[in-house]
Design a protein around this motif. Sequence first.
Motif, short mmCIF file in Angstrom:
data_model
loop_
_atom_site.label_atom_id
_atom_site.label_comp_id
_atom_site.label_asym_id
_atom_site.label_seq_id
_atom_site.Cartn_x
_atom_site.Cartn_y
_atom_site.Cartn_z
N ASN A 124 67.09 23.71 66.89
CA ASN A 124 65.63 24.37 68.20
C ASN A 124 66.20 26.28 67.77
O ASN A 124 64.71 26.09 67.85
CB ASN A 124 66.22 24.17 69.74
CG ASN A 124 65.93 23.19 70.09
OD1 ASN A 124 64.91 22.16 70.02
ND2 ASN A 124 65.71 23.38 71.57
N TYR A 127 63.21 25.79 64.86
CA TYR A 127 61.78 25.16 65.09
C TYR A 127 61.66 26.83 65.90
O TYR A 127 60.52 27.17 66.07
CB TYR A 127 61.87 24.11 66.50
CG TYR A 127 62.20 22.82 66.05
CD1 TYR A 127 61.25 22.31 65.35
CD2 TYR A 127 63.08 21.57 66.18
CE1 TYR A 127 61.50 21.59 64.87
CE2 TYR A 127 63.42 20.66 65.80
CZ TYR A 127 62.62 20.63 65.03
OH TYR A 127 62.33 19.00 64.22
N GLU A 131 58.13 28.70 65.00
CA GLU A 131 57.30 29.45 65.60
C GLU A 131 57.11 30.64 65.68
O GLU A 131 56.01 31.28 65.82
CB GLU A 131 57.46 29.12 67.30
CG GLU A 131 57.21 27.57 67.37
CD GLU A 131 57.77 26.94 69.15
OE1 GLU A 131 58.41 28.18 69.74
OE2 GLU A 131 57.55 25.81 69.74
N ARG A 141 51.27 27.40 60.84
CA ARG A 141 51.10 27.17 62.38
C ARG A 141 50.21 25.53 62.14
O ARG A 141 50.59 24.65 63.26
CB ARG A 141 49.98 28.21 63.28
CG ARG A 141 49.63 27.78 64.24
CD ARG A 141 48.54 28.94 64.88
NE ARG A 141 47.65 28.68 65.35
CZ ARG A 141 48.27 28.41 66.94
NH1 ARG A 141 49.50 27.89 67.37
NH2 ARG A 141 47.09 27.92 67.68
N LEU A 144 52.97 23.20 62.67
CA LEU A 144 53.53 23.21 64.24
C LEU A 144 52.44 22.09 64.57
O LEU A 144 52.71 21.31 65.36
CB LEU A 144 53.86 24.22 64.23
CG LEU A 144 54.69 24.45 65.65
CD1 LEU A 144 55.90 23.95 65.38
CD2 LEU A 144 54.72 25.98 65.81
N VAL A 145 51.27 22.64 64.77
CA VAL A 145 50.10 21.64 65.10
C VAL A 145 50.59 20.10 65.38
O VAL A 145 50.20 19.65 66.11
CB VAL A 145 49.04 22.48 65.98
CG1 VAL A 145 47.79 21.00 65.81
CG2 VAL A 145 48.76 23.59 66.13
N PHE A 147 52.73 19.24 64.18
CA PHE A 147 54.11 18.57 64.14
C PHE A 147 54.09 17.69 65.75
O PHE A 147 54.93 16.55 66.16
CB PHE A 147 55.47 19.32 64.28
CG PHE A 147 56.56 18.98 64.39
CD1 PHE A 147 57.44 17.86 63.55
CD2 PHE A 147 57.04 19.74 65.11
CE1 PHE A 147 58.61 17.73 64.69
CE2 PHE A 147 58.04 19.63 66.47
CZ PHE A 147 58.60 18.23 65.65
N ARG A 148 53.75 19.14 66.96
CA ARG A 148 53.67 18.33 68.50
C ARG A 148 52.41 17.98 68.37
O ARG A 148 53.30 16.91 69.31
CB ARG A 148 52.90 19.91 68.73
CG ARG A 148 53.94 21.24 68.28
CD ARG A 148 54.84 20.86 69.65
NE ARG A 148 55.88 22.11 69.64
CZ ARG A 148 55.83 23.58 70.42
NH1 ARG A 148 55.17 23.51 71.54
NH2 ARG A 148 56.79 24.79 70.64
N LYS A 149 51.66 17.66 68.13
CA LYS A 149 50.43 16.23 67.82
C LYS A 149 51.40 14.98 67.97
O LYS A 149 51.28 14.34 68.79
CB LYS A 149 49.49 16.26 67.02
CG LYS A 149 48.43 15.18 67.65
CD LYS A 149 46.87 15.14 67.23
CE LYS A 149 45.76 14.25 67.18
NZ LYS A 149 46.42 13.43 67.48
N LYS A 150 51.74 15.19 67.02
CA LYS A 150 52.55 13.88 66.69
C LYS A 150 54.09 13.60 67.08
O LYS A 150 54.08 12.18 68.14
CB LYS A 150 53.39 13.75 65.04
CG LYS A 150 54.35 12.25 64.29
CD LYS A 150 55.31 12.54 63.19
CE LYS A 150 55.72 11.60 63.15
NZ LYS A 150 56.07 10.69 63.79
N LEU A 151 54.90 14.61 67.85
CA LEU A 151 55.42 14.37 69.21
C LEU A 151 54.49 13.79 70.55
O LEU A 151 54.88 12.82 70.66
CB LEU A 151 56.64 16.00 69.20
CG LEU A 151 57.15 16.20 68.86
CD1 LEU A 151 57.83 17.44 69.04
CD2 LEU A 151 58.27 15.79 68.29
N ALA A 152 53.52 14.49 70.77
CA ALA A 152 52.90 13.87 72.12
C ALA A 152 52.67 12.39 71.49
O ALA A 152 52.29 12.09 72.79
CB ALA A 152 51.58 14.69 72.39
#
Length: 165
Positions: A124, A127, A131, A141, A144-145, A147-152
């Motif tokens: 963390n 991470y 950020e 960025r 990161l976007v 990566f976050r989309k894949k998490l969701a």
Amino acid sequence: MKVAVFFGSKSDTEKMTKAAEVLRDFGVDYEAYVLSAHRAGDLLRRTVEKVENDGCEVIIAGAGLAAALPGVIAGETTLPVIGVPLESVSAGSNGLGGMDALLSIVQMPPQIPVAAVGIGNAKNAAYLAVEILAVKYPELRSKLVDFRKKLADDAASNGGTGVEL
């Protein structure tokens, strides 16, 4: 884009390697240093100055017990410092499970903040460093976007259905 990763003892290498893994995944350069705030203060100060001069933009510092390392580093630089409280595994450890380190990191005096993540959570810290850097670097960025989309997407594919326990 560069991060410096500090930790106070070689015995913390395995824990702090998790930060390096995340930084590598995002293509962020880093350097790692094992330096004690208590035992090598002058060398630590010179090394912090060196990483600043070398273009480092964020510092991650892991420490156990009194966890002075992140705070000492924060006192020597204006770069963002992210503290990783570590559970001590040294002989004669006090057995506080890292709570001592966590409280040392979050109880910094006014005007010299250190960000803190959960006990042992070097991932963390990385991470959060990503950020921070993503504010300045559009390509980071974008990563990161994604990566976050894949998490969701992963969470959505596993959620909303009943499970048998």
